[in-house]
Design an enzyme around this catalytic site. Structure first.
Site, PDB file in Angstrom:
ATOM      1  N   HIS A   1       0.855  -1.193   0.000  1.00 34.02           N
ATOM      2  CA  HIS A   1       0.000   0.000   0.000  1.00 34.02           C
ATOM      3  C   HIS A   1       0.889   1.240   0.000  1.00 34.02           C
ATOM      4  O   HIS A   1       1.733   1.413   0.883  1.00 34.02           O
ATOM      5  CB  HIS A   1      -0.901  -0.002   1.237  1.00 34.02           C
ATOM      6  CG  HIS A   1      -1.947   1.060   1.230  1.00 34.02           C
ATOM      7  ND1 HIS A   1      -3.140   0.939   0.539  1.00 34.02           N
ATOM      8  CD2 HIS A   1      -1.986   2.277   1.827  1.00 34.02           C
ATOM      9  CE1 HIS A   1      -3.868   2.021   0.725  1.00 34.02           C
ATOM     10  NE2 HIS A   1      -3.181   2.861   1.496  1.00 34.02           N
TER      11      HIS A   1
ATOM     12  N   ASP B   1       0.816   5.245   0.101  1.00 41.88           N
ATOM     13  CA  ASP B   1       0.020   6.439   0.382  1.00 41.88           C
ATOM     14  C   ASP B   1       0.658   7.665  -0.261  1.00 41.88           C
ATOM     15  O   ASP B   1       1.741   8.093   0.138  1.00 41.88           O
ATOM     16  CB  ASP B   1      -0.087   6.660   1.888  1.00 41.88           C
ATOM     17  CG  ASP B   1      -0.979   5.645   2.565  1.00 41.88           C
ATOM     18  OD1 ASP B   1      -2.149   5.516   2.136  1.00 41.88           O
ATOM     19  OD2 ASP B   1      -0.523   4.975   3.508  1.00 41.88           O
TER      20      ASP B   1
ATOM     21  N   HIS C   1      -2.765   4.695  -3.169  1.00 42.01           N
ATOM     22  CA  HIS C   1      -3.863   5.470  -2.591  1.00 42.01           C
ATOM     23  C   HIS C   1      -3.558   6.953  -2.772  1.00 42.01           C
ATOM     24  O   HIS C   1      -2.664   7.496  -2.122  1.00 42.01           O
ATOM     25  CB  HIS C   1      -3.992   5.100  -1.102  1.00 42.01           C
ATOM     26  CG  HIS C   1      -5.066   5.826  -0.378  1.00 42.01           C
ATOM     27  ND1 HIS C   1      -5.159   5.830   1.002  1.00 42.01           N
ATOM     28  CD2 HIS C   1      -6.113   6.583  -0.813  1.00 42.01           C
ATOM     29  CE1 HIS C   1      -6.195   6.542   1.370  1.00 42.01           C
ATOM     30  NE2 HIS C   1      -6.790   7.019   0.289  1.00 42.01           N
TER      31      HIS C   1
ATOM     32  N   ASP D   1      -8.522   0.933   6.167  1.00 41.88           N
ATOM     33  CA  ASP D   1      -7.228   1.581   6.395  1.00 41.88           C
ATOM     34  C   ASP D   1      -7.351   2.564   7.553  1.00 41.88           C
ATOM     35  O   ASP D   1      -8.106   3.526   7.474  1.00 41.88           O
ATOM     36  CB  ASP D   1      -6.805   2.313   5.117  1.00 41.88           C
ATOM     37  CG  ASP D   1      -5.447   2.990   5.231  1.00 41.88           C
ATOM     38  OD1 ASP D   1      -4.805   2.895   6.295  1.00 41.88           O
ATOM     39  OD2 ASP D   1      -5.025   3.618   4.243  1.00 41.88           O
TER      40      ASP D   1
END
Length: 218
Positions: A35, A37, A68, A177
């Site tokens: 993931h 960010d 993301h 999240d």
């Protein structure tokens, strides 16, 4: 925890000076996605990774990159992150008026599409786009920083999304999240999460200890 899920550790909690080693660490400790960010200092009060960072990391792991976009103008960044190797591109419904247009632009580039919402945004805000996305990311903290405590009532959104998916025949995955730790992970799974994003608890070892204990049947 009998329910299976996809583990997507967030590099936001990794050592930024050694991200390549962090990827090795993820692979060795059960991660299935990475993931990433992306923060612009405007939509959220922090700055993190740009597409050049993803481009450098892409060759370091076989794991899919779940990007993301916590940014005010996600459409401006899509092509750069596609070229850099994103597997999922998730943007915020709060940041994009023309959500359908952006969803189809991302899908047209061969990348899976996610949509996210902050804790103050109701699930109803997603109703018009749910048929077209691959992933719904439910933020259970106000985005911008790792290590926050979960806003527990946000998990009701996960349950609502599960119900909508079943009743309407949608196929999106549901990701959670924010504030995931040994206490809140079972709660997120019970609500119906398919994907778990964890930063601080994963890299500190506390969440990994729970997962190892669970898999061993201890």
């Amino acid at each position: 925890m009998e329910r299976s899920f996809t583990l997507a550790p967030s590099l936001l909690s990794a050592d930024f000076s050694a991200l390549d080693r962090a990827l090795v660490y993820l692979e060795a400790h059960g991660a299935q996605w990475v993931h990433l960010d992306v923060m612009d200092g405007h939509f959220v009060p922090n700055l993190t990774f740009g597409a050049p960072v993803l481009r450098c990391l892409r060759s370091k792991t076989h794991l899919p990159f779940d990007v993301h976009l916590m940014v005010s103008r996600p459409a401006d960044l899509i092509e750069d992150f596609v070229q850099a190797g994103a597997d999922f591109l998730t943007f915020h419904i709060e940041a994009e008026v023309h959500a359908h247009r952006l969803i189809h632009a991302i899908r047209g580039r061969g990348v899976k599409v996610g949509i996210s919402l902050v804790p103050s945004t109701p699930v109803a805000a997603l109703s018009e786009v749910l048929p077209f996305v691959d992933l719904v990311l439910v933020m259970t903290v106000n985005p911008g920083f790792s290590g926050q405590q979960m806003i527990a009532h946000c998990l009701s959104k996960v349950s609502a999304l599960v119900q909508m998916r079943t009743e309407r025949g949608y196929s999106y995955m549901i990701s959670v999240d924010g504030g995931i730790d040994c206490r809140t992970l079972p709660q997120a799974l019970d609500a119906g999460a398919d994907v778990i994003v964890s930063g601080s608890a994963f890299f500190s070892g506390t969440l990994r200890s729970l997962l190892c204990k669970d898999s061993s049947g201890a």
